[in-house]
Structures are given as structure tokens and as C-alpha cells.
Design a protein around this motif. Structure first.
Motif, PDB file in Angstrom:
ATOM      1  N   GLN A 197     -49.866 -79.478 -15.494  1.00  8.00           N
ATOM      2  CA  GLN A 197     -48.719 -78.835 -14.864  1.00  8.00           C
ATOM      3  C   GLN A 197     -47.440 -79.095 -15.650  1.00  8.00           C
ATOM      4  O   GLN A 197     -46.586 -78.214 -15.769  1.00  8.00           O
ATOM      5  CB  GLN A 197     -48.562 -79.299 -13.422  1.00  8.00           C
ATOM      6  CG  GLN A 197     -49.633 -78.757 -12.511  1.00  8.00           C
ATOM      7  CD  GLN A 197     -49.592 -79.374 -11.127  1.00  8.00           C
ATOM      8  OE1 GLN A 197     -48.983 -80.426 -10.902  1.00  8.00           O
ATOM      9  NE2 GLN A 197     -50.245 -78.722 -10.183  1.00  8.00           N
TER      10      GLN A 197
ATOM     11  N   THR B 289     -54.584 -82.879 -13.833  1.00  9.00           N
ATOM     12  CA  THR B 289     -53.936 -81.705 -13.244  1.00  9.00           C
ATOM     13  C   THR B 289     -52.421 -81.822 -13.361  1.00  9.00           C
ATOM     14  O   THR B 289     -51.742 -80.870 -13.760  1.00  9.00           O
ATOM     15  CB  THR B 289     -54.356 -81.526 -11.774  1.00  9.00           C
ATOM     16  OG1 THR B 289     -55.769 -81.318 -11.722  1.00  9.00           O
ATOM     17  CG2 THR B 289     -53.639 -80.355 -11.129  1.00  9.00           C
ATOM     18  N   GLN B 290     -51.886 -82.979 -13.051  1.00  8.84           N
ATOM     19  CA  GLN B 290     -50.440 -83.176 -13.165  1.00  8.84           C
ATOM     20  C   GLN B 290     -50.001 -83.073 -14.626  1.00  8.84           C
ATOM     21  O   GLN B 290     -48.986 -82.458 -14.941  1.00  8.84           O
ATOM     22  CB  GLN B 290     -50.036 -84.528 -12.583  1.00  8.84           C
ATOM     23  CG  GLN B 290     -48.523 -84.714 -12.546  1.00  8.84           C
ATOM     24  CD  GLN B 290     -48.112 -86.046 -11.978  1.00  8.84           C
ATOM     25  OE1 GLN B 290     -48.557 -87.093 -12.457  1.00  8.84           O
ATOM     26  NE2 GLN B 290     -47.271 -86.008 -10.949  1.00  8.84           N
TER      27      GLN B 290
ATOM     28  N   ALA C  31     -43.190 -74.907 -12.637  1.00  5.37           N
ATOM     29  CA  ALA C  31     -44.590 -74.799 -13.061  1.00  5.37           C
ATOM     30  C   ALA C  31     -45.368 -73.823 -12.189  1.00  5.37           C
ATOM     31  O   ALA C  31     -46.325 -73.241 -12.642  1.00  5.37           O
ATOM     32  CB  ALA C  31     -45.266 -76.163 -13.026  1.00  5.37           C
ATOM     33  N   ASP C  32     -44.949 -73.624 -10.961  1.00  3.89           N
ATOM     34  CA  ASP C  32     -45.690 -72.752 -10.065  1.00  3.89           C
ATOM     35  C   ASP C  32     -45.117 -71.352  -9.950  1.00  3.89           C
ATOM     36  O   ASP C  32     -45.603 -70.533  -9.188  1.00  3.89           O
ATOM     37  CB  ASP C  32     -45.763 -73.379  -8.653  1.00  3.89           C
ATOM     38  CG  ASP C  32     -46.534 -74.682  -8.683  1.00  3.89           C
ATOM     39  OD1 ASP C  32     -46.147 -75.598  -7.959  1.00  3.89           O
ATOM     40  OD2 ASP C  32     -47.504 -74.786  -9.455  1.00  3.89           O
TER      41      ASP C  32
ATOM     42  N   GLU D 293     -54.339 -74.825 -15.847  1.00  6.82           N
ATOM     43  CA  GLU D 293     -54.462 -76.066 -15.074  1.00  6.82           C
ATOM     44  C   GLU D 293     -55.558 -76.971 -15.640  1.00  6.82           C
ATOM     45  O   GLU D 293     -55.604 -78.153 -15.332  1.00  6.82           O
ATOM     46  CB  GLU D 293     -54.763 -75.750 -13.602  1.00  6.82           C
ATOM     47  CG  GLU D 293     -53.622 -75.069 -12.871  1.00  6.82           C
ATOM     48  CD  GLU D 293     -52.518 -76.020 -12.462  1.00  6.82           C
ATOM     49  OE1 GLU D 293     -52.791 -77.211 -12.226  1.00  6.82           O
ATOM     50  OE2 GLU D 293     -51.368 -75.558 -12.376  1.00  6.82           O
TER      51      GLU D 293
ATOM     52  N   ILE E 113     -41.662 -81.338 -12.064  1.00  6.24           N
ATOM     53  CA  ILE E 113     -42.450 -80.101 -12.098  1.00  6.24           C
ATOM     54  C   ILE E 113     -41.861 -79.075 -11.129  1.00  6.24           C
ATOM     55  O   ILE E 113     -41.693 -77.904 -11.480  1.00  6.24           O
ATOM     56  CB  ILE E 113     -43.935 -80.380 -11.777  1.00  6.24           C
ATOM     57  CG1 ILE E 113     -44.578 -81.189 -12.909  1.00  6.24           C
ATOM     58  CG2 ILE E 113     -44.689 -79.066 -11.543  1.00  6.24           C
ATOM     59  CD1 ILE E 113     -45.940 -81.769 -12.551  1.00  6.24           C
TER      60      ILE E 113
END
Length: 109
Positions: A11, A7-8, A106-107, A28, A101
Motif C-alpha cells: 500500500q 499488504t501495508q 492509496a485507496d 496489493e 497511507i
């Protein structure tokens, strides 16, 4: 690699591609079908800077790839600084990667 988990890793790839407006190429869970087709075409229609970041993302995801180090040296200043900061974070570990991140959006939508 020094990623906490996949997941990281995803990201990071997503944040790199988001900086180019190419976030549609990654999720993701990993590369999209479009990303797979682009990789098979060595970056296809992407500009040289886009191709470098795309192939860097691919290298992070798979641990191998078609990217040459000299391609990174031709990145514009902002992207080269972001990539340099990412490599520094990789040397430190997962918490530093999370910080990278968060700084590189990233979000963000």
C-alpha cells in the motif's frame, strides 16, 4: 522494516507511485511485470523524479535497491515532504504508516 505486513508495504509503494500516476506498476501483491522490467532497466524511460520514487518503492518492497540518497534530495517540495512524512511514520510504527497511507491516497481510484 516497520511495516505491519506485506499488504501495508504494498500500500505504501502503491501510494508513492499513485502520486505520479504510475499506480499501474504496483498491486496489493507487489510489483507488476512492467515494474520488474523497469527495475531491470534502472527505471528505463522514467523522469528523474519518477525514477527516484519508483526506486524508493522498490527499496521498501525488497529492502535493497539502486536508489541513492542524493536522488531523494532532488525531489520537488511536495514529494520530498511526503517522503519525509513517510520516514517519520516508519519510525513510529504501523499505525502511523496507516495514517500516512490514508493521507496519500492509496485507496483512491
Amino acid at each position: 522494516m516497520m511495516f505491519q505486513d506485506d499488504t501495508q508495504r504494498a500500500q505504501v509503494c502503491l501510494a508513492l507511485l499513485r502520486s505520479l500516476g504510475l499506480q499501474r506498476l504496483w498491486t496489493e501483491e507487489g510489483p507488476t511485470d512492467e515494474a520488474l522490467r523497469l527495475y531491470e532497466k534502472d527505471g528505463g524511460h522514467l523522469s528523474s523524479g519518477e525514477r527516484s520514487i519508483f526506486l524508493l518503492s522498490w527499496s521498501f518492497w525488497t529492502g535493497c535497491g539502486l536508489l541513492n540518497f542524493s536522488d531523494l534530495l532532488r525531489l520537488d517540495q511536495a514529494r520530498l515532504e511526503a517522503v519525509g512524512a513517510l520516514f517519520s511514520a516508519l519510525a513510529i510504527g504501523p499505525l502511523a504508516i496507516d495514517h500516512w497511507i490514508s493521507q496519500h491516497g492509496a485507496d483512491e481510484p
